[in-house]
Write an enzyme that holds these catalytic residues in place. Structure first.
Site, mmCIF file in Angstrom:
data_model
loop_
_atom_site.group_PDB
_atom_site.id
_atom_site.type_symbol
_atom_site.label_atom_id
_atom_site.label_comp_id
_atom_site.label_asym_id
_atom_site.label_seq_id
_atom_site.Cartn_x
_atom_site.Cartn_y
_atom_site.Cartn_z
ATOM 1 N N LYS A 1 37.931 35.219 40.440
ATOM 2 C CA LYS A 1 38.288 34.300 41.518
ATOM 3 C C LYS A 1 37.329 33.124 41.671
ATOM 4 O O LYS A 1 37.678 32.122 42.294
ATOM 5 C CB LYS A 1 38.447 35.061 42.824
ATOM 6 N N SER B 1 40.309 39.639 51.290
ATOM 7 C CA SER B 1 39.823 41.014 51.367
ATOM 8 C C SER B 1 38.546 41.152 50.557
ATOM 9 O O SER B 1 38.012 42.235 50.431
ATOM 10 C CB SER B 1 40.888 41.966 50.826
ATOM 11 N N GLU C 1 51.234 45.494 39.406
ATOM 12 C CA GLU C 1 50.871 45.597 40.823
ATOM 13 C C GLU C 1 50.818 47.062 41.244
ATOM 14 O O GLU C 1 51.311 47.937 40.529
ATOM 15 C CB GLU C 1 51.837 44.787 41.691
ATOM 16 N N GLY D 1 52.886 48.938 46.466
ATOM 17 C CA GLY D 1 53.019 47.561 46.942
ATOM 18 C C GLY D 1 53.720 46.704 45.913
ATOM 19 O O GLY D 1 53.189 45.697 45.459
ATOM 20 N N ASP E 1 55.956 44.455 45.799
ATOM 21 C CA ASP E 1 56.731 43.341 46.364
ATOM 22 C C ASP E 1 57.101 42.301 45.304
ATOM 23 O O ASP E 1 58.171 41.699 45.383
ATOM 24 C CB ASP E 1 55.959 42.671 47.503
ATOM 25 N N SER F 1 40.078 42.289 35.756
ATOM 26 C CA SER F 1 39.937 41.136 36.641
ATOM 27 C C SER F 1 38.685 41.134 37.505
ATOM 28 O O SER F 1 38.297 40.077 38.004
ATOM 29 C CB SER F 1 41.184 41.023 37.522
HETATM 30 C C1 PLP Z 1 42.488 38.846 43.706
HETATM 31 C C2 PLP Z 1 42.380 39.860 42.647
HETATM 32 C C3 PLP Z 1 43.506 40.227 41.891
HETATM 33 C C4 PLP Z 1 44.890 39.681 42.149
HETATM 34 O O1 PLP Z 1 44.942 38.285 41.922
HETATM 35 P P1 PLP Z 1 46.163 37.425 42.490
HETATM 36 O O2 PLP Z 1 45.877 36.044 42.039
HETATM 37 O O3 PLP Z 1 46.160 37.568 43.979
HETATM 38 O O4 PLP Z 1 47.392 38.000 41.911
HETATM 39 C C5 PLP Z 1 43.328 41.137 40.861
HETATM 40 N N1 PLP Z 1 42.118 41.687 40.607
HETATM 41 C C6 PLP Z 1 41.026 41.364 41.320
HETATM 42 C C7 PLP Z 1 39.730 42.003 40.968
HETATM 43 C C8 PLP Z 1 41.113 40.436 42.364
HETATM 44 O O5 PLP Z 1 40.027 40.127 43.064
#
Ligand code: PLP
Length: 325
Positions: free
Chosen positions: A59, A84, A210, A214, A216, A310
């Site tokens: 992010k 979050s 996902e 959840g 969605d 991620s």
């Molecule tokens: C935010 C996040 C996601 C999901 O990303 P989106 O862009 O909201 O789909 C997945 N893994 C981690 C570690 C995140 O912080």
């Protein structure tokens, strides 16, 4: 007021421009492999390790790409974000680097490590109850009251373009892939991944993953409208989103990824696999891609597979408890 008024869908050119902005600012994270794991899954699996990214998750890319394009007036007034956890840290760090004041709206039950890290970057914190209060409303109210630019966690062209640099880097390093697995919450990472994959590896099948409780996004694509759900109770706290965004839904509809789900116990199993074979700590949300790839290993035999890990922000005690449980 949002960080910029752009409602046009981002393109691969925006991902490439984001990559130039992020050069020397974000880490170009490692792509790891394990021969033992390849043998177990029967495929060549390349892991893009955003758990090694600044703030411990991808992010930072979207946040920095967004803040770097604010006008001088917006930079002076400051930014507000709701999250979050990982988006909060990302905005807080990008704001610190670019010397922009930041206010972060965070749930009371956010993981302690994420709260502490956000505060340490010098952001002001506003807490709320994620099961009863509306974080978007709180964020918007602060933005209006104090003239702050709202930096949304996923539904923003600059955020999406920044997140797309993850898969741009993966494909540049690994070459074209047969399949790619990407964690999915609000869809910023998946949208950016689709832009990069369509440009650099057009034949690659892209899977968004996902939490099972959840789903969605799966339902939204099936029904052709953005489905809203209650905050799902899952250990994947980075994907506890209640709905896709306008931009992310539009990109997903256009590009048509397959959306899969993973259950909490599959995420724990994937965490165990990653610490066992790669010796790395990945947070539950970061394991969504591997969990889904493992479940469909039969279909991936002999293929070149990318998996986006991620993020890695999980309290050590919680990590241990999940693996022991
Ligand atoms: C935010 C996040 C996601 C999901 O990303 P989106 O862009 O909201 O789909 C997945 N893994 C981690 C570690 C995140 O912080």
């Amino acid at each position: 007021m949002t960080a910029s008024a752009s409602t046009a869908l981002p393109t691969y050119d925006d991902v490439a421009a984001a990559a130039a902005r992020l050069a020397g600012r974000a880490h170009r994270t490692a792509v790891l492999r394990s021969r033992l794991l390849d043998a177990r899954l029967g495929a060549e699996v390349m892991f893009k390790c955003e758990n090694f990214q600044r703030i411990g998750a991808f992010k930072f890319r979207g946040a920095f790409n967004t803040l770097a394009q604010l006008s001088p007036e917006q930079r002076r007034a400051g930014v507000v974000a709701y999250s979050s956890g990982n988006h909060a840290q990302a905005v807080a760090l990008a704001a610190q680097i670019l010397e922009v004041p930041a206010t972060i709206v965070m749930p009371h039950d956010a993981p302690e490590a994420k709260v502490a890290a956000t505060a340490a970057y010098g952001a002001a914190l506003v807490r709320y109850d994620r099961y009863t209060e509306d974080r978007e409303g709180i964020g918007r109210a602060l933005a209006e009251r104090d003239g702050l630019a709202l930096v949304p966690p996923y539904d923003h062209a600059d955020v999406i373009a920044g997140q797309g640099t993850v898969v741009k880097e993966l494909l540049e390093e690994a070459g074209e892939l047969d399949a790619l697995f990407v964690p999915l919450g609000g869809g910023g990472l998946l949208s950016g991944s689709l832009l990069a994959a369509r440009a650099l590896s057009p034949a690659c099948r892209v899977y968004g993953v996902e939490p099972a409780v959840g789903n969605d996004a799966q339902r939204s694509l099936a029904e052709g409208r953005i489905v809203h759900i209650d905050t799902p109770r899952t250990i994947a706290d980075g994907a506890q989103t209640q709905h896709l965004g306008e931009l992310t839904f539009a990109i997903l509809r256009r590009e048509g990824p397959t959306v899969l789900t993973a259950a909490d116990d599959e995420l724990v199993e994937a965490m165990r696999t990653l610490v066992t074979y790669l010796k790395i700590v990945v947070e539950p949300t970061g394991c969504l891609g591997l969990a889904a790839a493992t479940a469909m290993a039969e279909d991936l035999r002999g293929q070149r597979v990318g998996v986006v890990l991620s993020g890695g922000n999980v309290d050590p005690a919680r990590f241990g408890a999940l693996l022991a449980g």
